[in-house]
Design an enzyme around this catalytic site. Structure first.
Site, PDB file in Angstrom:
ATOM      1  N   TYR A 173      -3.033 -12.121  -4.801  1.00 52.87           N
ATOM      2  CA  TYR A 173      -2.426 -11.341  -5.885  1.00 52.87           C
ATOM      3  C   TYR A 173      -0.899 -11.494  -5.932  1.00 52.87           C
ATOM      4  O   TYR A 173      -0.218 -10.749  -6.619  1.00 52.87           O
ATOM      5  CB  TYR A 173      -2.802  -9.858  -5.764  1.00 52.87           C
ATOM      6  CG  TYR A 173      -2.647  -9.306  -4.362  1.00 52.87           C
ATOM      7  CD1 TYR A 173      -1.405  -8.960  -3.867  1.00 52.87           C
ATOM      8  CD2 TYR A 173      -3.747  -9.146  -3.536  1.00 52.87           C
ATOM      9  CE1 TYR A 173      -1.266  -8.475  -2.576  1.00 52.87           C
ATOM     10  CE2 TYR A 173      -3.621  -8.661  -2.247  1.00 52.87           C
ATOM     11  CZ  TYR A 173      -2.375  -8.330  -1.775  1.00 52.87           C
ATOM     12  OH  TYR A 173      -2.235  -7.863  -0.502  1.00 52.87           O
ATOM     13  N   ARG A 201     -14.248 -24.102   5.321  1.00 52.36           N
ATOM     14  CA  ARG A 201     -13.755 -25.149   6.225  1.00 52.36           C
ATOM     15  C   ARG A 201     -14.568 -25.177   7.514  1.00 52.36           C
ATOM     16  O   ARG A 201     -14.955 -26.222   7.995  1.00 52.36           O
ATOM     17  CB  ARG A 201     -12.276 -24.885   6.529  1.00 52.36           C
ATOM     18  CG  ARG A 201     -11.707 -25.788   7.591  1.00 52.36           C
ATOM     19  CD  ARG A 201     -10.269 -25.488   7.830  1.00 52.36           C
ATOM     20  NE  ARG A 201     -10.027 -24.129   8.337  1.00 52.36           N
ATOM     21  CZ  ARG A 201      -8.841 -23.657   8.664  1.00 52.36           C
ATOM     22  NH1 ARG A 201      -7.779 -24.416   8.510  1.00 52.36           N
ATOM     23  NH2 ARG A 201      -8.706 -22.415   9.126  1.00 52.36           N
ATOM     24  N   ALA A 206     -12.509 -11.146   3.424  1.00 54.26           N
ATOM     25  CA  ALA A 206     -12.575 -10.844   1.988  1.00 54.26           C
ATOM     26  C   ALA A 206     -13.832 -11.454   1.378  1.00 54.26           C
ATOM     27  O   ALA A 206     -14.513 -10.821   0.558  1.00 54.26           O
ATOM     28  CB  ALA A 206     -11.324 -11.373   1.290  1.00 54.26           C
ATOM     29  N   SER A 251       0.806  -1.234   0.000  1.00 56.11           N
ATOM     30  CA  SER A 251       0.000   0.000   0.000  1.00 56.11           C
ATOM     31  C   SER A 251       0.840   1.285   0.000  1.00 56.11           C
ATOM     32  O   SER A 251       0.503   2.228  -0.730  1.00 56.11           O
ATOM     33  CB  SER A 251      -0.968  -0.001   1.182  1.00 56.11           C
ATOM     34  OG  SER A 251      -1.883  -1.049   1.028  1.00 56.11           O
ATOM     35  N   LYS A 283      -9.073  -5.163  11.304  1.00 53.31           N
ATOM     36  CA  LYS A 283     -10.241  -4.650  10.566  1.00 53.31           C
ATOM     37  C   LYS A 283     -11.538  -4.724  11.378  1.00 53.31           C
ATOM     38  O   LYS A 283     -12.365  -3.823  11.304  1.00 53.31           O
ATOM     39  CB  LYS A 283     -10.434  -5.441   9.263  1.00 53.31           C
ATOM     40  CG  LYS A 283      -9.440  -5.102   8.175  1.00 53.31           C
ATOM     41  CD  LYS A 283      -9.815  -5.850   6.901  1.00 53.31           C
ATOM     42  CE  LYS A 283      -8.810  -5.626   5.809  1.00 53.31           C
ATOM     43  NZ  LYS A 283      -9.200  -6.248   4.540  1.00 53.31           N
ATOM     44  N   ASP A 325     -13.483  -2.652   0.213  1.00 59.25           N
ATOM     45  CA  ASP A 325     -13.281  -3.927  -0.491  1.00 59.25           C
ATOM     46  C   ASP A 325     -14.478  -4.274  -1.388  1.00 59.25           C
ATOM     47  O   ASP A 325     -14.317  -4.909  -2.426  1.00 59.25           O
ATOM     48  CB  ASP A 325     -13.058  -5.067   0.518  1.00 59.25           C
ATOM     49  CG  ASP A 325     -11.654  -5.058   1.100  1.00 59.25           C
ATOM     50  OD1 ASP A 325     -10.740  -4.507   0.454  1.00 59.25           O
ATOM     51  OD2 ASP A 325     -11.469  -5.594   2.214  1.00 59.25           O
TER      52      ASP A 325
HETATM   53  P1  NAP Z   1      -9.446 -14.344   6.663  1.00 59.78           P
HETATM   54  O1  NAP Z   1     -10.496 -13.399   7.116  1.00 59.78           O
HETATM   55  O2  NAP Z   1      -8.419 -14.815   7.623  1.00 59.78           O
HETATM   56  O3  NAP Z   1     -10.208 -15.638   6.041  1.00 59.78           O
HETATM   57  C1  NAP Z   1      -9.460 -16.746   5.581  1.00 59.78           C
HETATM   58  C2  NAP Z   1     -10.398 -17.756   4.914  1.00 59.78           C
HETATM   59  O4  NAP Z   1      -9.595 -18.828   4.407  1.00 59.78           O
HETATM   60  C3  NAP Z   1     -11.407 -18.387   5.868  1.00 59.78           C
HETATM   61  O5  NAP Z   1     -12.559 -18.725   5.158  1.00 59.78           O
HETATM   62  C4  NAP Z   1     -10.659 -19.638   6.331  1.00 59.78           C
HETATM   63  O6  NAP Z   1     -11.507 -20.680   6.751  1.00 59.78           O
HETATM   64  C5  NAP Z   1      -9.959 -20.041   5.056  1.00 59.78           C
HETATM   65  N1  NAP Z   1      -8.770 -20.844   5.333  1.00 59.78           N
HETATM   66  C6  NAP Z   1      -7.587 -20.377   5.781  1.00 59.78           C
HETATM   67  N2  NAP Z   1      -6.711 -21.406   5.922  1.00 59.78           N
HETATM   68  C7  NAP Z   1      -7.380 -22.523   5.541  1.00 59.78           C
HETATM   69  C8  NAP Z   1      -7.021 -23.899   5.457  1.00 59.78           C
HETATM   70  N3  NAP Z   1      -5.792 -24.334   5.781  1.00 59.78           N
HETATM   71  N4  NAP Z   1      -7.947 -24.787   5.017  1.00 59.78           N
HETATM   72  C9  NAP Z   1      -9.193 -24.366   4.688  1.00 59.78           C
HETATM   73  N5  NAP Z   1      -9.591 -23.077   4.740  1.00 59.78           N
HETATM   74  C10 NAP Z   1      -8.693 -22.173   5.167  1.00 59.78           C
HETATM   75  O7  NAP Z   1      -8.625 -13.758   5.441  1.00 59.78           O
HETATM   76  P2  NAP Z   1      -9.143 -12.763   4.297  1.00 59.78           P
HETATM   77  O8  NAP Z   1      -8.786 -11.365   4.681  1.00 59.78           O
HETATM   78  O9  NAP Z   1     -10.549 -13.086   3.987  1.00 59.78           O
HETATM   79  O10 NAP Z   1      -8.169 -13.150   3.077  1.00 59.78           O
HETATM   80  C11 NAP Z   1      -8.396 -14.318   2.293  1.00 59.78           C
HETATM   81  C12 NAP Z   1      -7.562 -14.239   1.007  1.00 59.78           C
HETATM   82  O11 NAP Z   1      -7.989 -13.133   0.227  1.00 59.78           O
HETATM   83  C13 NAP Z   1      -6.045 -14.030   1.220  1.00 59.78           C
HETATM   84  O12 NAP Z   1      -5.352 -14.744   0.223  1.00 59.78           O
HETATM   85  C14 NAP Z   1      -5.872 -12.540   1.044  1.00 59.78           C
HETATM   86  O13 NAP Z   1      -4.560 -12.209   0.605  1.00 59.78           O
HETATM   87  C15 NAP Z   1      -6.875 -12.283  -0.062  1.00 59.78           C
HETATM   88  N6  NAP Z   1      -7.368 -10.899  -0.069  1.00 59.78           N
HETATM   89  C16 NAP Z   1      -7.267 -10.201  -1.230  1.00 59.78           C
HETATM   90  C17 NAP Z   1      -7.754  -8.919  -1.308  1.00 59.78           C
HETATM   91  C18 NAP Z   1      -7.633  -8.150  -2.601  1.00 59.78           C
HETATM   92  O14 NAP Z   1      -7.900  -6.939  -2.617  1.00 59.78           O
HETATM   93  N7  NAP Z   1      -7.278  -8.807  -3.688  1.00 59.78           N
HETATM   94  C19 NAP Z   1      -8.371  -8.306  -0.195  1.00 59.78           C
HETATM   95  C20 NAP Z   1      -8.464  -9.049   0.991  1.00 59.78           C
HETATM   96  C21 NAP Z   1      -7.961 -10.359   1.037  1.00 59.78           C
HETATM   97  P3  NAP Z   1     -11.984 -20.802   8.288  1.00 59.78           P
HETATM   98  O15 NAP Z   1     -13.154 -19.863   8.434  1.00 59.78           O
HETATM   99  O16 NAP Z   1     -12.349 -22.230   8.438  1.00 59.78           O
HETATM  100  O17 NAP Z   1     -10.809 -20.395   9.144  1.00 59.78           O
END
Ligand code: NAP
Length: 286
Positions: free
Chosen positions: A228, A156, A135, A22, A71, A107
């Protein structure tokens, strides 16, 4: 970049933030428009968020972005929340109005603008979200508002998917939301979907981390991975091999940054310059 006594300040509150892109993206935008603004990293340890945000009221900041792990907790320190932040119960952008801190979530706009740019029509689309974290919540709200006909969620932890379904139904009145098993049988719903979005950090290098029959993908479908760090994650690679169109999270990241930029400065951001510095910075890791 010149910083002087009248420079306007914004930044990023998070922990850890060593790998954030950022500051590069926003400072490139300020430079390009010759704005005397600067974006700085603000490393805030878990447990110190309240005093840190309180400090922003009295320091000469115009606002901040907020990232992991703050957040959700940021919500309770805001004087007011704009609609998306209130629905999602998560803030990724704070705007200071006088001494008041106003919480936004850009987002949702980031995902909507990304789909618009790629020509992915959301009206009547049938979508599967893999994941139900922060996300995924934003993407789900963008889909429901965009007119998706069906939204399936596989996570999961099924309880989190249920919470997302209730949140979405309450906020939008959308009735066609299902929770699917996060296994080989549940994810076969892919065959009925136009759009499949990986909202987990899984399957960047190893596609099998998500229990999908990749042969369920085909022509006419879109596979999106919010990650990304790579142009093509293993998830995208496998889906695209079967004829799906693919996109990573780069555009969503840039468009949510652009939305924050507009909120702080009231100006249209130079997206091409932001993208250029993003690609330049991340190139070595791809
Ligand atoms: P988060 O709130 O921590 O959520 C993570 C998600 O992934 C949950 O649904 C979690 O499931 C699942 N997960 C994590 N480890 C897992 C595993 N070993 N097996 C099965 N499920 C698993 O994270 P987030 O902020 O949503 O981010 C998720 C992804 O989106 C990341 O790759 C992040 O970099 C990307 N992202 C991108 C943007 C963008 O602007 N492009 C913005 C935000 C995030 P549980 O609920 O079971 O824990």
């Amino acid at each position: 970049m010149r910083i002087d006594g009248v420079s306007r300040l914004v930044g990023l509150v998070g922990y850890p933030i060593e790998h954030t892109l950022s500051p590069m993206i926003h400072n490139a935008a300020f430079d390009s428009l010759r704005l005397n603004w600067v974006y700085v990293p603000l490393r805030v340890h878990p447990g110190s968020l309240g005093p840190a945000l309180e400090g922003l009221r009295w320091l000469d900041f115009s606002g901040v972005n907020v990232t992991i792990p703050h957040k959700v907790e940021t919500v309770r320190f805001m004087d007011d929340l704009r609609e998306e932040a209130r629905i999602l119960e998560a803030v990724n952008t704070v705007v200071k109005e006088g001494r008041d801190l106003i919480g936004y979530n850009t987002d949702v706009r980031g995902f909507t603008d990304f789909t618009f740019k790629r020509g992915i029509g959301l009206a009547s689309v049938s979508a599967l979200l893999i994941g139900a974290g922060g996300a995924a919540r934003a993407v789900a709200l963008a889909l429901a508002r965009g007119g998706a006909s069906k939204i399936a969620i596989a996570n999961r932890t099924p309880g989190r998917a249920e919470v997302l379904r209730s949140m979405l139904k309450g906020a939008t009145g959308h009735s066609e939301i299902s929770v699917e098993e996060f296994d080989e049988s549940g994810l076969r719903v892919i065959r009925e979907c136009d759009l499949v979005i990986n909202c987990t950090p899984l399957a960047v290098e190893d596609a099998e981390e998500i229990p999908i029959h990749y042969d369920d993908f085909g022509d006419g479908q879109w596979a999106v991975d919010l990650n990304y760090s790579r142009r093509r994650t293993a998830f995208l690679e496998e889906a695209c091999k079967r004829g799906a169109s693919g996109a990573n999270g780069e555009d969503m990241l840039l468009f949510q940054a652009a939305a924050s930029f507009r909120l702080w400065t009231g100006m249209e951001p130079p997206l091409d310059d932001m993208r250029e510095v993003f690609i330049e910075t991340i190139k070595g890791d791809r």
